[in-house]
Design an enzyme around this catalytic site. Structure first.
Site, PDB file in Angstrom:
ATOM      1  N   LYS A 100      10.263 -10.528  -6.044  1.00  0.00           N
ATOM      2  CA  LYS A 100      10.868 -10.068  -7.269  1.00  0.00           C
ATOM      3  C   LYS A 100      12.452  -9.564  -6.764  1.00  0.00           C
ATOM      4  CE  LYS A 100       8.497  -6.466  -8.940  1.00  0.00           C
ATOM      5  NZ  LYS A 100       7.733  -5.135  -9.225  1.00  0.00           N
TER       6      LYS A 100
ATOM      7  N   GLU B 220       9.589 -12.756   4.751  1.00  0.00           N
ATOM      8  CA  GLU B 220       8.603 -13.905   4.769  1.00  0.00           C
ATOM      9  C   GLU B 220       9.045 -14.816   3.710  1.00  0.00           C
ATOM     10  OE1 GLU B 220       6.388 -10.153   5.877  1.00  0.00           O
ATOM     11  OE2 GLU B 220       7.441 -10.785   4.385  1.00  0.00           O
TER      12      GLU B 220
ATOM     13  N   GLY C 206       2.391  -5.923  -7.212  1.00  0.00           N
ATOM     14  CA  GLY C 206       2.241  -7.561  -6.878  1.00  0.00           C
ATOM     15  C   GLY C 206       0.682  -7.655  -6.857  1.00  0.00           C
ATOM     16  N   ARG C 207      -0.141  -7.032  -6.465  1.00  0.00           N
ATOM     17  CA  ARG C 207      -1.632  -7.339  -6.341  1.00  0.00           C
ATOM     18  C   ARG C 207      -2.219  -7.402  -7.779  1.00  0.00           C
ATOM     19  NH1 ARG C 207      -0.508  -2.857  -4.162  1.00  0.00           N
ATOM     20  NH2 ARG C 207      -1.482  -0.700  -4.727  1.00  0.00           N
TER      21      ARG C 207
ATOM     22  N   GLU D 126      -5.568  -2.329  -0.116  1.00  0.00           N
ATOM     23  CA  GLU D 126      -4.165  -2.143  -0.257  1.00  0.00           C
ATOM     24  C   GLU D 126      -4.021  -1.160  -1.403  1.00  0.00           C
ATOM     25  OE1 GLU D 126      -0.666  -4.782   0.342  1.00  0.00           O
ATOM     26  OE2 GLU D 126      -0.383  -4.503  -1.852  1.00  0.00           O
TER      27      GLU D 126
ATOM     28  N   HIS E  55     -25.547 -18.769   6.169  1.00  0.00           N
ATOM     29  CA  HIS E  55     -25.734 -19.346   7.779  1.00  0.00           C
ATOM     30  C   HIS E  55     -24.665 -18.648   8.454  1.00  0.00           C
ATOM     31  CE1 HIS E  55     -28.739 -22.193   6.325  1.00  0.00           C
ATOM     32  NE2 HIS E  55     -28.155 -22.188   5.067  1.00  0.00           N
TER      33      HIS E  55
ATOM     34  N   LYS F 272       6.665  -3.873   8.672  1.00  0.00           N
ATOM     35  CA  LYS F 272       7.701  -4.569   8.242  1.00  0.00           C
ATOM     36  C   LYS F 272       9.165  -4.019   8.786  1.00  0.00           C
ATOM     37  CE  LYS F 272       7.775  -5.592   3.686  1.00  0.00           C
ATOM     38  NZ  LYS F 272       7.430  -5.293   2.271  1.00  0.00           N
TER      39      LYS F 272
END
Length: 575
Positions: A230, A236, A291-292, A377, A408, A528
């Site tokens: 944004k 990152e 964001g999510r 979050e 399993h 961060k």
């Protein structure tokens, strides 16, 4: 569909708030909460699924709800009609209906950032209106979607040519958090519908190995990078974008190639231009999209390229169908509300610390990872919207995997472990790939696992199998392990949208009950900020260290190891 007896509804009469104002009373002081505490103490902690089913022959039909193409069976939960009445009443006392309306109408319910929460606007039908602060938001939403559709169609048809005149055959989505998990989950889920001539890759980790392995076999002249940030400053994402830019220029020999091989989803046009991206290849979004919750915004550009604009619209229609269900359906039959309230029941009364999501679909293998961010979050908070420390547990830890693989792996703990883990089973009645009887076998496992968790196997039943007595304790399944089963006709773009929206609104329901802001994420900021400071110290060993003794020692050891192999001092922090 759930139909609770009218006589039971008269047992409890509490006042519900008449406005969307957040909790006027602390949660523990609310009448329904106190009633739930008594109910749990007197009945709930001793609920037995054998007895609950034996006491009501139609429990498996009654404790269900349906909407937007999604069928929910919650009969295998440790609840009775009284439990559900009280949970619904708690939702009313916490003003859930008013909070739902406040979200959809654009009130600034993101309290700490003073923002509206309008990801639901991204999936409203064309020609809809949504006026917030005197402005209709829908024209700009539709304009971005139109721009996305034109660009996606050019790439899909081969009309978009790279710097050397070749069409795009590889798309690399560069993002982090929701800008990575959403598009990646959607692509994997809808791969059946995707453009097979184009290959999709997702890059988020700043580990150099992630970038190296992503581009190792990619032809630069047939690769398009989509940078999702944004602000165009996310550490990152911009680190990976700069590395990709350098790689592309090194491969193609000209800086001007960037304009034909990069697009950006951003609001920072100036910074993206400096990077070399043509403004015509930029796609905006808004601060009212978290964001999510952003996979239906321009963040979904890679998804649209994969499945096409028409199928993307179908996905949006599935989201919108569940939005409408959540907004308009009474709480007693409201799928997201019911899921959210059951999570509150187990988290706050049974002390459950985790919840498992178990899709019986190879295409949904990324769904648990996506839901981890969406849930934890959003509601992993220790402070109410009023700034008070919460006096109760909030979000459980969400986890899971493809159901068959999980059987399993970790199902041993689900069946015979010492902790309660509520489970969501997700399955589809019709397969996308019909190969022999494999889908029947897949779904037989889903139904069998939920049944085994609920009812287990007693020592007497084990002995009837002529089991040696010394093995009997090891082969007993206690049962009484709760689960939901979510059944959908077929995995389509529409049903995926409905399923994701189901969980979005379930998370919102939980947040309303716990009185937390589900739409901020201050908890990610400290690490961060410290990482940015530490990155400078790793790049320049002359900088003083002022951390704790452990961190200082670790940094010194790292510097020493890097200097031994001659690789120290070459790392620079992206701005």
């Amino acid at each position: 569909m759930t139909t609770l007896p009218a006589r039971d509804l008269k047992l409890y009469r509490f006042e519900s708030p008449k406005s969307a104002h957040v909790h006027e009373l602390p949660l523990a002081h609310k009448g329904a909460w106190k009633a739930l505490e008594r109910h749990f103490r007197d009945q709930g902690r001793r609920f037995d699924l054998h007895q609950l089913f034996a006491g009501h022959g139609q429990r498996g039909e009654i404790f269900t709800a349906e909407g937007a193409g999604v069928y929910l069976d919650y009969s295998k939960n440790l609840v009775n009609a009284e439990t559900m009445i009280l949970l619904v009443q708690l939702a009313r006392e916490c003003a859930l209906p008013q909070r739902i309306e406040a979200m959809f109408s654009g009130e600034k319910i993101n309290n700490t950032e003073h923002r509206s929460v309008l990801h639901t606007a991204l999936r409203m039908p064309p020609n809809s209106r949504l006026e917030v602060d005197g402005e209709d938001l829908m024209p700009q939403v539709q304009e971005v979607r139109r721009h996305m559709g034109e660009f996606a169609e050019q790439v899909r048809t081969g009309a978009w040519l790279g710097h050397t005149g070749k069409p795009i055959r590889h798309v690399v989505n560069i993002g982090i958090g929701g800008s990575d998990l959403g598009p990646m989950m959607a692509y994997e889920a809808l791969r059946h519908y995707s453009q097979r001539e184009i290959h999709f890759h997702f890059l988020s980790d700043v580990d150099g190995a992630a970038f190296a392995e992503t581009v190792r076999e990619l032809p630069a002249d047939e690769t398009l990078f989509i940078v999702c940030s944004k602000t165009f400053t996310t550490l990152e994402t911009i680190t990976n974008a700069c590395t990709a830019r350098d790689w592309l220029i090194a491969q193609l020999g000209e800086e001007g190639a960037v304009a034909r091989h990069f697009a950006a989803v951003t609001t920072n046009i100036e910074q993206a231009q400096k990077f070399g991206i043509d403004p015509a290849n930029m796609f905006g979004f808004w601060d009212w999209v978290g964001g999510r919750y952003s996979m239906t915004s321009a963040i979904g550009l890679s998804t649209m390229i994969a499945i096409g604009a028409a199928q993307f619209e179908e996905m949006l229609s599935g989201f919108h169908a569940m939005d409408e269900h959540f907004r308009k359906t009474p709480l007693e039959n409201n799928l997201p509300a019911l899921l959210g309230l059951l999570t509150v029941w187990y988290t706050n009364f049974f002390g459950a610390r985790t919840q498992a999501v178990l899709p019986y679909s190879q295409y949904l293998k990324r769904m648990p990872s996506y839901l981890q961010q969406l849930t934890m979050e959003s509601n992993g908070k220790h402070t109410t919207v009023d700034g008070d420390t919460v006096a109760y547990q909030t979000s459980p830890v969400y986890w899971g995997d493809n159901g068959i693989n999980g059987q399993h792996s970790f199902y041993q703990l689900l069946h015979q472990g010492t902790q309660i883990v509520p489970c969501d089973f997700i399955g589809f009645c019709k397969p996308l790939e019909q190969i022999g009887n494999q889908h029947d076998l897949l779904m037989a496992n889903l139904f069998a696992q939920s049944e085994a968790l609920a009812f287990g196997k007693s020592a007497a039943e084990v002995r009837l199998e002529n089991t040696p007595e010394e093995l009997v304790p090891h082969r007993v399944f206690e049962g009484n392990r709760p689960s939901n089963t979510i059944l959908i006709d077929r995995l389509t773009p529409h049903s995926l949208g409905a399923l994701v929206a189901l969980y979005e609104h379930s998370v919102f329901t939980q947040g309303v009950i716990w009185n937390v802001d589900s739409f901020d994420q201050w908890g990610v900021e400290l690490g961060k900020a410290l990482a940015k400071q530490t990155a400078s110290q790793l790049a320049d060993s002359s900088l003083p260290l002022r951390h704790d003794s452990s961190t200082n020692a670790l940094i010194r050891r790292y510097r020493g190891c890097r200097s031994e192999d001659g690789s120290g001092g070459g790392m620079a922090a992206a701005s």
